[in-house]
Design a protein around this motif. Structure first.
Motif, mmCIF file in Angstrom:
data_model
loop_
_atom_site.group_PDB
_atom_site.id
_atom_site.type_symbol
_atom_site.label_atom_id
_atom_site.label_comp_id
_atom_site.label_asym_id
_atom_site.label_seq_id
_atom_site.Cartn_x
_atom_site.Cartn_y
_atom_site.Cartn_z
ATOM 1 N N VAL A 126 -17.589 34.455 151.228
ATOM 2 C CA VAL A 126 -16.632 33.476 151.753
ATOM 3 C C VAL A 126 -17.057 32.099 151.268
ATOM 4 N N ILE A 127 -16.177 31.452 150.509
ATOM 5 C CA ILE A 127 -16.460 30.121 149.974
ATOM 6 C C ILE A 127 -15.321 29.202 150.387
ATOM 7 N N LYS A 128 -15.673 28.052 150.974
ATOM 8 C CA LYS A 128 -14.663 27.058 151.335
ATOM 9 C C LYS A 128 -14.841 25.847 150.443
ATOM 10 N N SER A 129 -13.758 25.429 149.823
ATOM 11 C CA SER A 129 -13.796 24.264 148.941
ATOM 12 C C SER A 129 -12.796 23.232 149.440
ATOM 13 N N GLN A 130 -13.302 22.036 149.741
ATOM 14 C CA GLN A 130 -12.421 20.975 150.238
ATOM 15 C C GLN A 130 -12.837 19.599 149.743
ATOM 16 N N GLU A 131 -13.620 19.572 148.658
ATOM 17 C CA GLU A 131 -14.116 18.274 148.197
ATOM 18 C C GLU A 131 -13.095 17.472 147.403
ATOM 19 N N HIS A 132 -12.054 18.122 146.901
ATOM 20 C CA HIS A 132 -11.041 17.426 146.110
ATOM 21 C C HIS A 132 -9.767 17.213 146.925
ATOM 22 N N ARG A 133 -8.925 16.323 146.449
ATOM 23 C CA ARG A 133 -7.697 16.011 147.169
ATOM 24 C C ARG A 133 -6.568 17.003 146.873
ATOM 25 N N THR A 134 -6.668 17.696 145.751
ATOM 26 C CA THR A 134 -5.578 18.619 145.405
ATOM 27 C C THR A 134 -6.027 20.071 145.557
ATOM 28 N N GLN A 135 -5.058 20.908 145.845
ATOM 29 C CA GLN A 135 -5.304 22.334 146.028
ATOM 30 C C GLN A 135 -5.807 22.978 144.736
ATOM 31 N N GLU A 136 -5.247 22.581 143.617
ATOM 32 C CA GLU A 136 -5.642 23.171 142.328
ATOM 33 C C GLU A 136 -7.103 22.894 141.990
ATOM 34 N N LEU A 137 -7.540 21.649 142.195
ATOM 35 C CA LEU A 137 -8.942 21.318 141.917
ATOM 36 C C LEU A 137 -9.884 22.063 142.859
ATOM 37 N N ASN A 138 -9.493 22.212 144.126
ATOM 38 C CA ASN A 138 -10.308 22.962 145.076
ATOM 39 C C ASN A 138 -10.347 24.445 144.713
ATOM 40 N N ARG A 139 -9.245 24.976 144.205
ATOM 41 C CA ARG A 139 -9.195 26.378 143.769
ATOM 42 C C ARG A 139 -10.172 26.590 142.608
#
Length: 138
Positions: free
Chosen positions: A72-85
């Motif tokens: 399980v990895i959570k990514s929220q450092e960027h403002r856009t969904q694509e960059l976080n993906r």
């Protein structure tokens, strides 16, 4: 398009679950109404990876791997969904890649003659320094 770990190993898209969620923390109105964070879930046991790689991955003591063998990895450092993906997929790749290659065997080496000499000279100087400390002339 599958996630390519190395030339020979890749993970099909259907084995990686990507869910868009709302990001946490400060950010004003945008954070409250836009799902820009990504939760990535990858089930190691149900994956098409080689059984040896699965065993090594499950043996890792990484907090991102649950007891059930799900990464399980959570990514929220960027403002856009694509960059976080992209960031989440890169982190998954970084988790799996070391398992594929293993550790490089250690090459046994010996200290050089000059290194041995320098070590002994240093010990001799240190001993002389300490010997001189204890001297008291009357």
């Amino acid at each position: 398009m599958p996630l390519e770990i190395s030339r020979n190993v890749s993970i099909p898209d259907n084995e990686i679950e990507l869910i868009a969620v709302r990001a946490q923390g400060a950010g004003g109105q945008n954070v409250n109404k836009v799902s820009s964070a990504i939760h990535l879930r990858f089930d190691i046991r149900a994956s098409s990876l080689h059984p040896g790689f699965k065993e090594k991955l499950l043996a890792l003591s990484d907090k991102r791997i649950t007891r059930d063998g799900v990464v399980v990895i959570k990514s929220q450092e960027h403002r856009t969904q694509e960059l976080n993906r992209e960031a989440a997929l890169v982190r998954l790749k970084q988790l799996i890649k070391p398992v594929l290659y293993g550790d490089k065997p250690r090459q046994a080496t010996k200290p050089s003659r000059s290194a041995k000499r320098k070590r002994v000279d240093s010990k001799t100087r240190q001993g002389q320094k300490k010997r001189l400390r204890g001297r008291v002339d009357d």
